[in-house]
Enzyme design. Structure first.
Site, short mmCIF file in Angstrom:
data_model
loop_
_atom_site.label_atom_id
_atom_site.label_comp_id
_atom_site.label_asym_id
_atom_site.label_seq_id
_atom_site.Cartn_x
_atom_site.Cartn_y
_atom_site.Cartn_z
N ASP A 1 -83.32 15.59 33.58
CA ASP A 1 -84.59 16.30 33.60
C ASP A 1 -85.39 16.04 32.33
O ASP A 1 -85.82 16.96 31.64
CB ASP A 1 -84.37 17.80 33.79
N LYS B 1 -81.06 31.35 26.57
CA LYS B 1 -81.45 30.96 27.93
C LYS B 1 -80.55 31.69 28.92
O LYS B 1 -79.33 31.57 28.88
CB LYS B 1 -81.31 29.45 28.12
N GLY C 1 -88.27 28.62 33.61
CA GLY C 1 -88.06 27.37 34.30
C GLY C 1 -87.33 27.61 35.60
O GLY C 1 -86.98 28.76 35.94
N VAL D 1 -86.09 31.77 29.03
CA VAL D 1 -85.71 31.65 27.63
C VAL D 1 -86.33 32.79 26.85
O VAL D 1 -87.53 33.07 26.99
CB VAL D 1 -86.16 30.30 27.05
#
Length: 630
Positions: free
Chosen positions: A144, A45, A25, A30
């Site tokens: 988000d 992460k 991302g 991750v």
């Protein structure tokens, strides 16, 4: 710091060895990892190295903020929020350790199925609302929300992930606003207009994004597309979302009204909480034909100015959410004051309902209709006279309820069985009234309090709940499970004993969805006007094992109940929306919006509300609500 493009498979961070890259991302990557202590599979992460900058001093500031934000996220304890096992920094990398969930995400489910059934989308919205309401009450907003951040537990439960540290992007260096080089805070496909414009963000940004998520789940695609992130966010600023029921006729128009209100460009026109949004979604489905009400809840189109070309990069990225407690500037502060949400303007996105045009009919039917009305009037007079005669002969009601309270030492009310129901109180009773076509909906006033999952530890609001008489209470994804563990016929349950910021009213409308477990056959239902302290007085509205219903009043001293109204009901294992309107000495009882009966009783003028279940029974309760009377 290490470069963010480096493959970290095989690297050990703390007690975790990274085994496989499972996702990327805008804020990090991750990995599936093996944790040594305790031995288990986890998800790790790792934040991109550029978030800390290239300056050593700036990196230390970033890590200090990272620790602060991670501490806050670690304190979020909710069944629908991804827990944080641990976090740390090593070799210039900041990382988070979380459970590894095998159920995939809603994004993956959409890829497999296209759009979701309405019932599934509503279930996910309920769980998301529960998680977000809890987070918002803690001062945490996400920023988000998107299907990829809604993960699925192996038990089917929705788990919202990526809370906590997206604000680090904004704070990473002086002068940064929405983006840094190659980094976007949030995802343009779901981004609230105020985020794109660099305005101060509060919990209403989550409401906007949740509305877009709901649209995406039901349509199978995002509402707006474009050649770049700039093109997409510009459409979010200027266009209302398309109407789903125009392409999916099975979607009630009221669902579109909910989405439009949630995604209003002007944040003051959105719902005051995600809980209110979830409640409105249920109402839109349960009352799909209340077209006028849908139009009244709608919001007008608000056109925002076009976004400046320098605000967004052309590549959308993922964030991890944000925490807005202890802001350092006024612009960062989260304002959690619910605004006035209803607009008096005429909504632009729903067409007016078609005019009613009666068909022309011949007059032949008038004669038999007059005859029928005359017969009905005669029968009504006979029945009324008979009933009045019966009432004049009744001096007290001595029916024996199935459940009755007696006082045990040191406890509040302990309902149990007594052979004869006699009360010191002298209520005025009235016969059970048949359902009336005019009372198809429960009349309610202003919402005073609501809880998707009622009860101690389950309710994410600020109401005060107590467990009554040692009931077993479990918080579940579909509601709160209340089990009566008594070895004798004794009512147990939960009570809402105080409302946040307001006094408990004497008159109110109590409503809750209740379902009895298939393997239990017990009385269950609502408490109302429960007396405080160790007094034993209360009223109950219970569904009985034989498929009937009854209302009873319990003597304040002896705890002995007296049935004051009763009637037939139906399936005791179906999900039932029970409601009672408590106004003065008049009580009206409802199930699934249908009027069951009414009674007048002046024993108690006020008291709290709750949920009850008899010996051996298990019920699941959701969408508890307390309203002012209409």
């Amino acid at each position: 710091m290490q470069g963010n493009s480096k493959d970290l498979v095989g690297t050990t961070l703390g007690t975790c060895t990274l085994e496989k890259l499972i996702g990327k991302g805008g804020m990090g990557a991750v990995y599936l990892a093996h944790q040594q202590r305790p031995a288990r599979q986890v998800a790790v992460k790792v934040l991109h190295s550029y978030l800390g900058g290239n300056d050593g001093e700036l990196s230390q500031e970033f890590l200090a903020r990272f620790r602060r934000e991670a501490d806050v996220v670690a304190r979020l304890e909710h069944m629908n929020i991804m827990p944080l096992y641990e976090y740390g920094e090593q070799d210039g990398l900041a990382y988070l350790v979380m459970p590894y969930l095998t159920g995939g995400s809603l994004s993956e489910r959409l890829k497999q199925q296209g759009s979701l059934p309405l019932s599934d989308a509503v279930s996910y919205m309920d769980q998301a609302a529960s998680a977000l309401d809890y987070a918002h009450a803690q001062g945490v907003i996400h920023r988000d929300l998107k299907p990829a951040n809604f993960l699925l537990h192996a038990d089917g439960r929705l788990v919202l992930t990526d809370f906590g540290i997206a604000r680090l992007i904004n704070d990473a260096a002086p002068g940064t606003t929405l983006t840094r080089t190659g980094v976007t805070l949030g995802t343009p496909d779901y981004m609230a207009p105020e985020m794109a414009l660099g305005e101060a963000i509060d919990y209403r940004a989550d409401i906007y994004e949740l509305g877009v998520v709901l649209y995406t789940l039901l349509s199978g695609h995002v509402p707006f597309t474009g050649s770049s992130s700039l093109a997409v966010i510009t459409r979010h600023l200027r266009e209302t979302l398309p109407l789903l029921h125009q392409t999916r006729p099975e979607i009630p128009p009221g669902v579109d009204a909910v989405i439009q209100k949630a995604t209003a460009k002007d944040r003051t026109q959105r719902y005051s909480s995600v809980r209110d949004m979830a409640r409105a979604l249920h109402a839109a489905i349960e009352q799909p034909n209340s077209y006028q009400a849908q139009r009244e809840e709608a919001i007008p189109t608000v056109v925002r100015p076009a976004i400046a070309p320098t605000i967004l990069s052309n590549t959308p990225h993922s964030g991890i959410g944000t925490y807005d407690a202890t802001p350092t500037t006024q612009a960062q502060a989260m304002t959690y004051e619910p605004p006035t949400m209803r607009s008096s303007e005429t909504p632009a996105f729903l067409p007016p309902p078609p005019p009613y045009t009666p068909q022309k009919q011949s007059a032949w039917w008038r004669i038999p209709l007059i005859v029928i009305c005359a017969v009905a009037l005669v029968l009504t007079g006979v029945i009324t006279g008979t009933q009045l005669f019966k009432n004049s002969a009744v001096t007290s009601v001595t029916a024996t309820p199935n459940t009755q309270p007696t006082q045990t030492s040191g406890s509040n009310k302990t309902p149990t069985v007594a052979p004869t129901a006699t009360s010191n109180a002298k209520p005025t009773t009235a016969p059970t009234q048949p359902p009336s076509p005019a009372t198809g909906n429960v009349p309610t006033g202003q919402l005073l309090y609501s809880a998707t999952n009622p009860g101690p530890a389950c309710d994410t609001g600020s109401g005060t709940w107590v467990i009554y008489n040692s009931a077993n209470v479990n918080c579940q994804s579909n509601g709160t499970q209340v089990t009566n563990t008594a070895t004798a016929r004794t009512l147990q349950g939960i009570f809402l004993t105080a409302l946040p910021g307001k006094n408990y009213p004497n008159d109110y409308v109590l409503e809750a969805n209740v379902q009895q477990s298939q393997n239990s056959n017990s009385s269950f239902g609502l408490y109302f006007r429960n007396q405080p302290g160790n007094q034993q007085g209360t009223y109950t509205f219970l569904i009985e094992p034989d498929g009937s219903w009854q209302a009873a009043v319990y003597d304040n001293t002896t705890g002995v109940p007296k049935v004051i109204s009763q009637g037939t009901f139906g399936d005791i294992h179906a999900t039932i929306k029970l409601a009672v309107v408590v106004k003065g000495s008049q009580f009206n009882f409802y199930a699934n919006g249908k009027a069951l009966g009414s009674v007048s009783d002046a024993t108690y003028a006020g008291g709290t509300a709750g949920l009850a279940v008899d010996q051996g029974g298990t019920i699941t309760v959701s969408n508890f609500a307390l309203y002012a009377t209409a």
